[in-house]
Write a protein that holds these residues in place. Structure first.
Motif, PDB file in Angstrom:
ATOM      1  N   ALA A  59      38.496  61.694  81.716  1.00  0.00           N
ATOM      2  CA  ALA A  59      38.506  61.413  80.285  1.00  0.00           C
ATOM      3  C   ALA A  59      39.125  62.586  79.540  1.00  0.00           C
ATOM      4  O   ALA A  59      39.098  63.728  80.019  1.00  0.00           O
ATOM      5  CB  ALA A  59      37.090  61.157  79.790  1.00  0.00           C
ATOM      6  N   LYS A 104      35.315  50.656  72.664  1.00  0.00           N
ATOM      7  CA  LYS A 104      34.938  51.096  73.998  1.00  0.00           C
ATOM      8  C   LYS A 104      35.184  52.584  74.205  1.00  0.00           C
ATOM      9  O   LYS A 104      34.374  53.286  74.802  1.00  0.00           O
ATOM     10  CB  LYS A 104      35.718  50.290  75.046  1.00  0.00           C
ATOM     11  CG  LYS A 104      35.336  50.598  76.477  1.00  0.00           C
ATOM     12  CD  LYS A 104      36.107  49.707  77.434  1.00  0.00           C
ATOM     13  CE  LYS A 104      35.730  50.013  78.897  1.00  0.00           C
ATOM     14  NZ  LYS A 104      36.479  49.127  79.842  1.00  0.00           N
ATOM     15  N   ALA A 105      36.319  53.079  73.693  1.00  0.00           N
ATOM     16  CA  ALA A 105      36.690  54.487  73.892  1.00  0.00           C
ATOM     17  C   ALA A 105      36.147  55.397  72.803  1.00  0.00           C
ATOM     18  O   ALA A 105      36.146  56.622  72.974  1.00  0.00           O
ATOM     19  CB  ALA A 105      38.205  54.628  73.953  1.00  0.00           C
ATOM     20  N   ALA A 110      45.163  56.220  72.302  1.00  0.00           N
ATOM     21  CA  ALA A 110      45.154  56.812  73.636  1.00  0.00           C
ATOM     22  C   ALA A 110      45.429  58.311  73.656  1.00  0.00           C
ATOM     23  O   ALA A 110      45.518  58.900  74.733  1.00  0.00           O
ATOM     24  CB  ALA A 110      46.197  56.102  74.511  1.00  0.00           C
ATOM     25  N   ASP A 129      44.873  59.111  77.402  1.00  0.00           N
ATOM     26  CA  ASP A 129      43.724  58.447  78.005  1.00  0.00           C
ATOM     27  C   ASP A 129      44.175  57.123  78.608  1.00  0.00           C
ATOM     28  O   ASP A 129      44.451  56.156  77.891  1.00  0.00           O
ATOM     29  CB  ASP A 129      42.646  58.223  76.945  1.00  0.00           C
ATOM     30  CG  ASP A 129      41.384  57.607  77.524  1.00  0.00           C
ATOM     31  OD1 ASP A 129      41.277  57.535  78.763  1.00  0.00           O
ATOM     32  OD2 ASP A 129      40.509  57.202  76.738  1.00  0.00           O
ATOM     33  N   ALA A 131      42.418  55.045  80.150  1.00  0.00           N
ATOM     34  CA  ALA A 131      41.400  54.017  79.934  1.00  0.00           C
ATOM     35  C   ALA A 131      41.627  53.259  78.635  1.00  0.00           C
ATOM     36  O   ALA A 131      41.079  52.168  78.451  1.00  0.00           O
ATOM     37  CB  ALA A 131      40.007  54.644  79.945  1.00  0.00           C
ATOM     38  N   PHE A 132      42.416  53.806  77.714  1.00  0.00           N
ATOM     39  CA  PHE A 132      42.718  53.136  76.444  1.00  0.00           C
ATOM     40  C   PHE A 132      44.001  52.335  76.599  1.00  0.00           C
ATOM     41  O   PHE A 132      45.105  52.874  76.496  1.00  0.00           O
ATOM     42  CB  PHE A 132      42.856  54.160  75.318  1.00  0.00           C
ATOM     43  CG  PHE A 132      42.846  53.559  73.941  1.00  0.00           C
ATOM     44  CD1 PHE A 132      41.733  53.670  73.135  1.00  0.00           C
ATOM     45  CD2 PHE A 132      43.955  52.881  73.447  1.00  0.00           C
ATOM     46  CE1 PHE A 132      41.717  53.109  71.855  1.00  0.00           C
ATOM     47  CE2 PHE A 132      43.952  52.315  72.185  1.00  0.00           C
ATOM     48  CZ  PHE A 132      42.828  52.426  71.386  1.00  0.00           C
TER      49      PHE A 132
END
Length: 310
Positions: A59, A104-105, A110, A129, A131-132
């Motif tokens: 992260a 969520k993030a 990002a 990121d 995950a984004f």
């Protein structure tokens, strides 16, 4: 209907009223070996699988934490941009996807940027990121990167960029692609300011990001085993109808073929960044900055008197 999942667990969570700070699955499986690692152990090991050495994704906060002295930094405020400028929709509205990703993030996009010190040397760090939305490059991400680059250039600070992306964000069309030349302008500002621009390529770094700022650094450092390229290996194989070499587009392969300067294990990354930045900024490294004890006066050679003869 699962009675335990849908009724009992929500009731228990409501009674406890506490938010978990670890994933529901406290064990993480290594993608290469299948080894199961306890999440806390993985976190303490900088998200590197102990036995296989596989580098998991990190992260942005963890990246900055392991980059700056005393795990402290100042966030760089990133500007807001127009949300869903094209009113794009496929199976779902882009605005809904973006809203879900932000929730969520717990961030707007990002990109995360911070300013801190690395072994006493002030620097700016930018983290993508994955995950984004796959770390995709859209208007917000491009604006964030350019803002951080200008911050570094205006203050004569080196910039470190941790790249992790699947490429340009298709939901923003041409506006996303325009971030490629815009970030290139930011790189040029860094060069005009005479400050280093170091790119750390992580898994994966692909698409338009690789075609722009991710490959314009003064020095390129890659984490072991990272996938780095423009098009993916499966697309290339289908296009040329040939089998690609083993390890194609991986960090080690690119180093052997001159595309990256070095492959550095995550445990050694901070020390490597510190040494590179101190050298490029012409500052003594921490080891060189250690003050040596003053020599004993008794050991000093006696001064030779000047010749008084005419």
């Amino acid at each position: 209907m699962n009675w335990i999942k849908n009724f009992v667990r929500p009731k228990i969570s409501g009674i406890l009223g506490t938010k978990r700070d670890v994933p529901e699955n406290m064990w993480v499986k290594c993608p290469e070996t299948g080894e199961m690692v306890f999440y806390r152990d993985l976190e303490a090991n900088q998200f590197v699988i102990p036995r296989s050495g596989y580098h998991m994704r990190m992260a942005p906060e963890a990246r900055l934490k392991h980059t700056f002295d005393d795990e402290k930094w100042t966030d760089i405020a990133l500007p807001d941009v127009v949300v869903d400028p094209l009113k794009f929709r496929d199976e779902r509205k882009y605005a809904d996807r973006l809203k879900e990703a932000r929730a969520k993030a717990d961030r707007k996009d990002a990109i995360v940027a911070g300013r801190g010190h690395i072994d006493g040397l002030e620097a700016v760090a930018v983290v993508q990121d994955f995950a984004f939305m796959g770390g995709s490059l859209g208007m917000a991400a491009g604006e964030g990167i350019v803002t951080a680059m200008f911050e570094a250039a205006d203050n004569k600070l080196p910039l470190i960029l941790y790249a992790a992306s699947g490429g340009a964000r298709m939901q923003e069309g041409i506006l996303s692609l325009m971030q490629l030349p815009r970030t290139t302008v930011g790189v040029q500002r860094l060069r005009e300011a005479g400050v280093p621009y170091i790119v750390v390529l992580t898994h994966p770094t692909t698409g338009g990001v690789t075609a722009s700022y991710a490959m314009l650094g003064d020095i390129h450092i890659a984490e072991p085993g990272a996938l780095i390229g423009f098009a993916g290996p499966r697309v290339i194989e289908q296009t040329i109808r040939e089998k690609l070499p083993d390890g194609f587009q991986r960090s080690e392969y690119l180093r052997e073929h001159g595309m990256v300067d070095m492959v550095v294990h995550r445990h050694e990354l901070r020390a490597t960044l510190s040494n590179v930045l101190h050298m490029l900024m012409r500052q003594p490294t921490p080891a060189q900055a250690v003050q040596l004890p003053a020599p004993d006066e008794a050991s000093q050679p006696e001064a030779v008197p000047a010749d008084t003869e005419a």
